[in-house]
Design a protein around this motif. Structure first.
Motif, PDB file in Angstrom:
ATOM      1  N   GLN A  43       1.029   4.345 -15.676  1.00 48.59           N
ATOM      2  CA  GLN A  43       1.176   3.152 -16.505  1.00 48.59           C
ATOM      3  C   GLN A  43       2.648   2.768 -16.652  1.00 48.59           C
ATOM      4  O   GLN A  43       3.017   1.597 -16.523  1.00 48.59           O
ATOM      5  N   ALA A  44       3.498   3.752 -16.912  1.00 46.11           N
ATOM      6  CA  ALA A  44       4.937   3.486 -17.054  1.00 46.11           C
ATOM      7  C   ALA A  44       5.524   2.958 -15.741  1.00 46.11           C
ATOM      8  O   ALA A  44       6.336   2.026 -15.747  1.00 46.11           O
ATOM      9  N   ILE A  45       5.111   3.525 -14.622  1.00 49.19           N
ATOM     10  CA  ILE A  45       5.582   3.063 -13.317  1.00 49.19           C
ATOM     11  C   ILE A  45       5.135   1.630 -13.076  1.00 49.19           C
ATOM     12  O   ILE A  45       5.916   0.776 -12.636  1.00 49.19           O
ATOM     13  N   SER A  46       3.888   1.340 -13.391  1.00 55.94           N
ATOM     14  CA  SER A  46       3.344  -0.007 -13.215  1.00 55.94           C
ATOM     15  C   SER A  46       4.097  -1.028 -14.066  1.00 55.94           C
ATOM     16  O   SER A  46       4.427  -2.117 -13.600  1.00 55.94           O
ATOM     17  N   GLU A  47       4.391  -0.660 -15.300  1.00 59.07           N
ATOM     18  CA  GLU A  47       5.140  -1.561 -16.183  1.00 59.07           C
ATOM     19  C   GLU A  47       6.551  -1.801 -15.642  1.00 59.07           C
ATOM     20  O   GLU A  47       7.046  -2.928 -15.667  1.00 59.07           O
ATOM     21  N   GLY A  48       7.195  -0.759 -15.137  1.00 57.90           N
ATOM     22  CA  GLY A  48       8.520  -0.915 -14.543  1.00 57.90           C
ATOM     23  C   GLY A  48       8.481  -1.791 -13.299  1.00 57.90           C
ATOM     24  O   GLY A  48       9.367  -2.620 -13.072  1.00 57.90           O
ATOM     25  N   TYR A  49       7.444  -1.624 -12.488  1.00 63.31           N
ATOM     26  CA  TYR A  49       7.272  -2.442 -11.289  1.00 63.31           C
ATOM     27  C   TYR A  49       7.130  -3.913 -11.679  1.00 63.31           C
ATOM     28  O   TYR A  49       7.770  -4.791 -11.101  1.00 63.31           O
ATOM     29  N   ASP A  50       6.288  -4.161 -12.683  1.00 59.64           N
ATOM     30  CA  ASP A  50       6.090  -5.541 -13.146  1.00 59.64           C
ATOM     31  C   ASP A  50       7.394  -6.150 -13.655  1.00 59.64           C
ATOM     32  O   ASP A  50       7.697  -7.306 -13.372  1.00 59.64           O
ATOM     33  N   ARG A  51       8.186  -5.370 -14.417  1.00 58.43           N
ATOM     34  CA  ARG A  51       9.479  -5.866 -14.900  1.00 58.43           C
ATOM     35  C   ARG A  51      10.397  -6.178 -13.720  1.00 58.43           C
ATOM     36  O   ARG A  51      11.133  -7.157 -13.718  1.00 58.43           O
ATOM     37  N   GLY A  52      10.364  -5.330 -12.693  1.00 55.67           N
ATOM     38  CA  GLY A  52      11.171  -5.560 -11.508  1.00 55.67           C
ATOM     39  C   GLY A  52      10.775  -6.829 -10.778  1.00 55.67           C
ATOM     40  O   GLY A  52      11.630  -7.569 -10.281  1.00 55.67           O
ATOM     41  N   LEU A  53       9.477  -7.112 -10.714  1.00 53.90           N
ATOM     42  CA  LEU A  53       9.013  -8.333 -10.062  1.00 53.90           C
ATOM     43  C   LEU A  53       9.458  -9.576 -10.830  1.00 53.90           C
ATOM     44  O   LEU A  53       9.823 -10.579 -10.219  1.00 53.90           O
ATOM     45  N   VAL A  54       9.451  -9.492 -12.149  1.00 48.33           N
ATOM     46  CA  VAL A  54       9.872 -10.619 -12.978  1.00 48.33           C
ATOM     47  C   VAL A  54      11.337 -10.942 -12.749  1.00 48.33           C
ATOM     48  O   VAL A  54      11.743 -12.099 -12.768  1.00 48.33           O
ATOM     49  N   ARG A  92       0.831  -1.199   0.000  1.00 49.88           N
ATOM     50  CA  ARG A  92       0.000   0.000   0.000  1.00 49.88           C
ATOM     51  C   ARG A  92       0.867   1.252   0.000  1.00 49.88           C
ATOM     52  O   ARG A  92       0.599   2.220  -0.717  1.00 49.88           O
ATOM     53  N   MET A  93       1.955   1.225   0.779  1.00 52.58           N
ATOM     54  CA  MET A  93       2.861   2.365   0.824  1.00 52.58           C
ATOM     55  C   MET A  93       3.523   2.579  -0.546  1.00 52.58           C
ATOM     56  O   MET A  93       3.610   3.706  -1.037  1.00 52.58           O
ATOM     57  N   LEU A  94       3.989   1.490  -1.177  1.00 51.98           N
ATOM     58  CA  LEU A  94       4.616   1.613  -2.494  1.00 51.98           C
ATOM     59  C   LEU A  94       3.626   2.150  -3.526  1.00 51.98           C
ATOM     60  O   LEU A  94       3.995   2.954  -4.394  1.00 51.98           O
ATOM     61  N   ALA A  95       2.366   1.733  -3.435  1.00 53.79           N
ATOM     62  CA  ALA A  95       1.345   2.247  -4.348  1.00 53.79           C
ATOM     63  C   ALA A  95       1.134   3.743  -4.133  1.00 53.79           C
ATOM     64  O   ALA A  95       1.008   4.515  -5.101  1.00 53.79           O
ATOM     65  N   ASP A  96       1.122   4.173  -2.869  1.00 53.15           N
ATOM     66  CA  ASP A  96       0.950   5.588  -2.574  1.00 53.15           C
ATOM     67  C   ASP A  96       2.144   6.398  -3.085  1.00 53.15           C
ATOM     68  O   ASP A  96       1.985   7.472  -3.672  1.00 53.15           O
ATOM     69  N   ILE A  97       3.343   5.866  -2.875  1.00 52.54           N
ATOM     70  CA  ILE A  97       4.548   6.529  -3.390  1.00 52.54           C
ATOM     71  C   ILE A  97       4.470   6.644  -4.918  1.00 52.54           C
ATOM     72  O   ILE A  97       4.783   7.695  -5.492  1.00 52.54           O
ATOM     73  N   SER A  98       4.027   5.579  -5.586  1.00 49.56           N
ATOM     74  CA  SER A  98       3.884   5.605  -7.044  1.00 49.56           C
ATOM     75  C   SER A  98       2.935   6.702  -7.488  1.00 49.56           C
ATOM     76  O   SER A  98       3.175   7.386  -8.488  1.00 49.56           O
ATOM     77  N   GLY A  99       1.858   6.878  -6.743  1.00 49.27           N
ATOM     78  CA  GLY A  99       0.907   7.940  -7.068  1.00 49.27           C
ATOM     79  C   GLY A  99       1.533   9.316  -6.939  1.00 49.27           C
ATOM     80  O   GLY A  99       1.302  10.200  -7.790  1.00 49.27           O
ATOM     81  N   HIS A 100       2.321   9.515  -5.894  1.00 48.52           N
ATOM     82  CA  HIS A 100       3.006  10.802  -5.723  1.00 48.52           C
ATOM     83  C   HIS A 100       3.978  11.048  -6.878  1.00 48.52           C
ATOM     84  O   HIS A 100       4.079  12.169  -7.391  1.00 48.52           O
ATOM     85  N   ILE A 101       4.702  10.013  -7.283  1.00 47.05           N
ATOM     86  CA  ILE A 101       5.664  10.148  -8.378  1.00 47.05           C
ATOM     87  C   ILE A 101       4.946  10.478  -9.684  1.00 47.05           C
ATOM     88  O   ILE A 101       5.354  11.375 -10.428  1.00 47.05           O
ATOM     89  N   ALA A 102       3.840   9.771  -9.964  1.00 47.70           N
ATOM     90  CA  ALA A 102       3.077  10.033 -11.190  1.00 47.70           C
ATOM     91  C   ALA A 102       2.549  11.460 -11.202  1.00 47.70           C
ATOM     92  O   ALA A 102       2.582  12.141 -12.231  1.00 47.70           O
ATOM     93  N   SER A 103       2.076  11.940 -10.052  1.00 41.32           N
ATOM     94  CA  SER A 103       1.582  13.320  -9.967  1.00 41.32           C
ATOM     95  C   SER A 103       2.694  14.327 -10.230  1.00 41.32           C
ATOM     96  O   SER A 103       2.498  15.314 -10.937  1.00 41.32           O
ATOM     97  N   ALA A 104       3.873  14.064  -9.659  1.00 42.64           N
ATOM     98  CA  ALA A 104       5.005  14.971  -9.864  1.00 42.64           C
ATOM     99  C   ALA A 104       5.432  14.998 -11.324  1.00 42.64           C
ATOM    100  O   ALA A 104       5.732  16.070 -11.876  1.00 42.64           O
ATOM    101  N   ILE A 105       5.470  13.844 -11.960  1.00 41.86           N
ATOM    102  CA  ILE A 105       5.826  13.785 -13.386  1.00 41.86           C
ATOM    103  C   ILE A 105       4.819  14.583 -14.205  1.00 41.86           C
ATOM    104  O   ILE A 105       5.194  15.338 -15.107  1.00 41.86           O
ATOM    105  N   ALA A 106       3.531  14.442 -13.874  1.00 44.90           N
ATOM    106  CA  ALA A 106       2.495  15.189 -14.597  1.00 44.90           C
ATOM    107  C   ALA A 106       2.653  16.697 -14.367  1.00 44.90           C
ATOM    108  O   ALA A 106       2.483  17.486 -15.307  1.00 44.90           O
TER     109      ALA A 106
END
Length: 105
Positions: free
Chosen positions: A78-89, A52-66
């Motif tokens: 979407q880009a953050i989510s794709e990077g996260y998925d690649r990291g999990l793999v 949950r914390m990582l998801a919240d951090i991701s939201g803050h990062i996406a907002s800052a990028i925007a």
């Protein structure tokens, strides 16, 4: 980039005046490698809170990028989510480290 080109990040608003505040996570990129320190006891009884914390951090990062105008918040998310998925793999890669304590300042 040389480390002298960078300065320590500011403490977030609301921390100095908070009754209770604990630092949970710090990360650096040094010589191209990710370095992380965190307190694993923070969510000892509820490890799902890390997600949950990582998801919240991701939201803050996406907002800052925007806000910077590079992507929309949705595109950044979407880009953050794709990077996260690649990291999990790639979770099989070797990690090093040890449990460390806290330091009083």
């Amino acid at each position: 980039m040389a480390s002298e080109d960078h300065q320590e990040l500011e403490i977030p608003d609301g921390i100095v005046d908070a009754d209770v505040a604990i630092e949970v996570l710090r990360t650096w990129v040094a010589d191209g490698a990710l370095h992380v320190i965190f307190d694993p006891d923070t969510f000892r009884d509820s490890p799902g809170e890390w997600g949950r914390m990582l998801a919240d951090i991701s939201g803050h990062i996406a907002s800052a990028i925007a806000l910077q105008g590079n992507l929309t918040e949705s595109e950044a998310s979407q880009a953050i989510s794709e990077g996260y998925d690649r990291g999990l793999v790639s979770q099989g890669r070797q990690r090093s480290g040890k449990l460390k304590g806290r330091t009083k300042h």
